[in-house]
Design an enzyme around this catalytic site. Sequence first.
Site, PDB file in Angstrom:
ATOM      1  N   ASP A   1      -7.954  -5.373  -0.461  1.00 20.18           N
ATOM      2  CA  ASP A   1      -8.372  -6.190  -1.602  1.00 20.18           C
ATOM      3  C   ASP A   1      -8.057  -7.666  -1.403  1.00 20.18           C
ATOM      4  O   ASP A   1      -8.719  -8.524  -1.997  1.00 20.18           O
ATOM      5  CB  ASP A   1      -7.699  -5.677  -2.876  1.00 20.18           C
TER       6      ASP A   1
ATOM      7  N   HIS B   1       0.864  -1.187   0.000  1.00 19.67           N
ATOM      8  CA  HIS B   1       0.000   0.000   0.000  1.00 19.67           C
ATOM      9  C   HIS B   1       0.898   1.233   0.000  1.00 19.67           C
ATOM     10  O   HIS B   1       1.955   1.240   0.630  1.00 19.67           O
ATOM     11  CB  HIS B   1      -0.887   0.013   1.255  1.00 19.67           C
TER      12      HIS B   1
HETATM   13  C1  SDX Z   1      -6.078   0.026  -3.111  1.00 13.77           C
HETATM   14  O1  SDX Z   1      -4.395   4.474  -1.988  1.00 13.77           O
HETATM   15  C2  SDX Z   1      -5.389   3.860  -1.440  1.00 13.77           C
HETATM   16  O2  SDX Z   1      -5.876   4.209  -0.375  1.00 13.77           O
HETATM   17  C3  SDX Z   1      -5.955   2.690  -2.265  1.00 13.77           C
HETATM   18  C4  SDX Z   1      -6.962   1.806  -1.557  1.00 13.77           C
HETATM   19  C5  SDX Z   1      -8.278   2.511  -1.318  1.00 13.77           C
HETATM   20  O3  SDX Z   1      -9.012   2.117  -0.410  1.00 13.77           O
HETATM   21  O4  SDX Z   1      -8.619   3.391  -2.160  1.00 13.77           O
HETATM   22  O5  SDX Z   1      -6.428   1.359  -0.316  1.00 13.77           O
HETATM   23  C6  SDX Z   1      -7.285   0.580  -2.425  1.00 13.77           C
HETATM   24  O6  SDX Z   1      -5.832   0.373  -4.236  1.00 13.77           O
HETATM   25  C7  SDX Z   1      -5.154  -0.880  -2.350  1.00 13.77           C
HETATM   26  C8  SDX Z   1      -3.895  -1.295  -3.182  1.00 13.77           C
HETATM   27  C9  SDX Z   1      -4.292  -2.381  -4.186  1.00 13.77           C
HETATM   28  N1  SDX Z   1      -3.160  -2.606  -5.098  1.00 13.77           N
HETATM   29  C10 SDX Z   1      -2.499  -3.784  -5.094  1.00 13.77           C
HETATM   30  O7  SDX Z   1      -2.703  -4.727  -4.328  1.00 13.77           O
HETATM   31  C11 SDX Z   1      -1.420  -3.853  -6.168  1.00 13.77           C
HETATM   32  C12 SDX Z   1      -0.131  -4.444  -5.590  1.00 13.77           C
HETATM   33  N2  SDX Z   1       0.503  -3.409  -4.731  1.00 13.77           N
HETATM   34  C13 SDX Z   1       1.594  -2.688  -5.276  1.00 13.77           C
HETATM   35  O8  SDX Z   1       1.544  -2.472  -6.649  1.00 13.77           O
HETATM   36  C14 SDX Z   1       1.999  -1.502  -4.409  1.00 13.77           C
HETATM   37  O9  SDX Z   1       2.033  -1.937  -3.115  1.00 13.77           O
HETATM   38  C15 SDX Z   1       1.199  -0.218  -4.511  1.00 13.77           C
HETATM   39  C16 SDX Z   1       1.119   0.267  -5.899  1.00 13.77           C
HETATM   40  C17 SDX Z   1      -0.153  -0.399  -3.932  1.00 13.77           C
HETATM   41  C18 SDX Z   1       1.929   0.835  -3.686  1.00 13.77           C
HETATM   42  O10 SDX Z   1       3.220   0.794  -4.075  1.00 13.77           O
HETATM   43  P1  SDX Z   1       4.244   2.033  -3.901  1.00 13.77           P
HETATM   44  O11 SDX Z   1       3.942   2.784  -2.675  1.00 13.77           O
HETATM   45  O12 SDX Z   1       4.270   2.796  -5.178  1.00 13.77           O
HETATM   46  O13 SDX Z   1       5.547   1.275  -3.659  1.00 13.77           O
HETATM   47  P2  SDX Z   1       6.327   0.442  -4.751  1.00 13.77           P
HETATM   48  O14 SDX Z   1       5.376  -0.152  -5.769  1.00 13.77           O
HETATM   49  O15 SDX Z   1       7.436   1.270  -5.260  1.00 13.77           O
HETATM   50  O16 SDX Z   1       6.886  -0.788  -3.884  1.00 13.77           O
HETATM   51  C19 SDX Z   1       8.002  -0.584  -2.993  1.00 13.77           C
HETATM   52  C20 SDX Z   1       8.752  -1.892  -3.052  1.00 13.77           C
HETATM   53  C21 SDX Z   1       9.154  -2.271  -4.474  1.00 13.77           C
HETATM   54  O17 SDX Z   1      10.288  -3.087  -4.368  1.00 13.77           O
HETATM   55  P3  SDX Z   1      11.604  -2.609  -5.174  1.00 13.77           P
HETATM   56  O18 SDX Z   1      11.185  -2.589  -6.642  1.00 13.77           O
HETATM   57  O19 SDX Z   1      11.957  -1.217  -4.650  1.00 13.77           O
HETATM   58  O20 SDX Z   1      12.622  -3.680  -4.852  1.00 13.77           O
HETATM   59  O21 SDX Z   1       7.917  -2.966  -2.607  1.00 13.77           O
HETATM   60  C22 SDX Z   1       7.692  -3.872  -3.675  1.00 13.77           C
HETATM   61  C23 SDX Z   1       8.052  -3.154  -4.960  1.00 13.77           C
HETATM   62  O22 SDX Z   1       8.461  -4.076  -5.933  1.00 13.77           O
HETATM   63  N3  SDX Z   1       6.272  -4.202  -3.690  1.00 13.77           N
HETATM   64  C24 SDX Z   1       5.785  -5.355  -4.120  1.00 13.77           C
HETATM   65  C25 SDX Z   1       4.398  -5.243  -3.960  1.00 13.77           C
HETATM   66  N4  SDX Z   1       4.103  -4.038  -3.453  1.00 13.77           N
HETATM   67  C26 SDX Z   1       5.276  -3.401  -3.300  1.00 13.77           C
HETATM   68  N5  SDX Z   1       6.393  -6.462  -4.630  1.00 13.77           N
HETATM   69  C27 SDX Z   1       5.572  -7.468  -4.980  1.00 13.77           C
HETATM   70  N6  SDX Z   1       4.227  -7.439  -4.857  1.00 13.77           N
HETATM   71  C28 SDX Z   1       3.611  -6.346  -4.362  1.00 13.77           C
HETATM   72  N7  SDX Z   1       2.302  -6.320  -4.247  1.00 13.77           N
END
Ligand code: SDX
Length: 381
Positions: free
Chosen positions: A324, A273
């Site tokens: 989710d 998140h």
């Molecule tokens: C919702 O914003 C809200 O409030 C949204 C929500 C709402 O109620 O409206 O809460 C609803 O959208 C929840 C989120 C649902 N999305 C997912 O489940 C998609 C998977 N999650 C990721 O894509 C990620 O966690 C985000 C996009 C949600 C947030 O990511 P950030 O803050 O942009 O951080 P990032 O993607 O840069 O991740 C930081 C690190 C990375 O590692 P490195 O590349 O630096 O080595 O953590 C890793 C990422 O690769 N990482 C993950 C991961 N989430 C983060 N690696 C694998 N799987 C994941 N799900």
Amino acid sequence: MSTTDDIKKGLAGVIADSTAISKVNPETNSLLYRGYPVQDLAANLSFEAVAMLLWTGELPTDDELGAFTEYERSHRQLDPAVKNAIDLLPETCHPMDTARTAVSVMGARHPQAGDSDPDTELAKAQELFARFPAIVAYDQRRRRGLEPVEPRGDLTYAENFLWMVFGDEEHLAPPVVEAFEVSMVLYAEHSFNASTFTARVITSTLADLHSAVTGAIGALKGPLHGGANEAVMYTFDEIGVDRNESREQAAARAKAWMEDALAAKKKVMGFGHRVYKNGDSRVPTMKGALDAMVEHYERPELLGLYDGLEAAMDEAKSIKPNLDYPAGPTYHLMGFDTQMFTPLFIASRITGWTAHIMEQRANNSLIRPLAAYNGADQRAL
Ligand code: SDX
């Protein structure tokens, strides 16, 4: 002049405006809707009452809730023009596209489309709230070759939603209705998430409410945001659900799947998140709803998959589930088609989106950030 050093990619950590609608606090892992902990609201209030709280800022009196409930129960029918528009869409299109189209048609046909005074905005929000379940129900049933089910005025919002989708008394069993209503309360509002901020950007140009909601639906569809609940179920399907295996066996297979996925640098939806970095405050309550559905439908192996994926992700990257993650399998157990999971998110988030649309309009400034130019230097033709 702006330089690339000033960039906050994804607006991460940027405070774009103030809001009185909800407070997301990652330090205390808490979420307040108009000052009330979301867990208390989910345990004690109907979704109808929570919607009124988000729109008005205060808990409704019995009379106010009674009046809204009477309105909502008498405006549940699917507009024939919206039905005709949906019928033009192929059954192979994504239900989020159906939803986006339906809301757009509602806006185009609205007799006060151009009016945005507070009373009209609230009326538009309440009509969307009341009529959206029929859109989801009609779309799932048409994809299954089933006739639509008429709404029932003797049922609550949550009961009627389930009734219109499934058309049977089994789905009106109290544990199912309660788990569904908890999901509606938990999905309702979450400050400046991508789809809500999209709605605020559109509103900031003084465009109408339906345009802002249509844009928000587009943003919610993506698997990094609302589309994640659908993607969670695809993960479970890819691992394979075997009703004959034990919870421990399922967990072991899920753990192995996650280890392979992370080794392949895959992003696994349902985890992580932007704001919560030590777990999503809503997950324990939604997990309770999932546990109740696992017990109701006697599907322990699903919790094995859930546990295995969660443990492996935590072990490898210390990344926690978001809302989710438990929501997806819960909707699956209830019998919703996987592609309908994010339209369910819309049904709930219509409340938060429209509350933010009204808040933005009441104290508006055009949202227009800067960009640091990194293109070609000026040159002659
Ligand atoms: C919702 O914003 C809200 O409030 C949204 C929500 C709402 O109620 O409206 O809460 C609803 O959208 C929840 C989120 C649902 N999305 C997912 O489940 C998609 C998977 N999650 C990721 O894509 C990620 O966690 C985000 C996009 C949600 C947030 O990511 P950030 O803050 O942009 O951080 P990032 O993607 O840069 O991740 C930081 C690190 C990375 O590692 P490195 O590349 O630096 O080595 O953590 C890793 C990422 O690769 N990482 C993950 C991961 N989430 C983060 N690696 C694998 N799987 C994941 N799900």
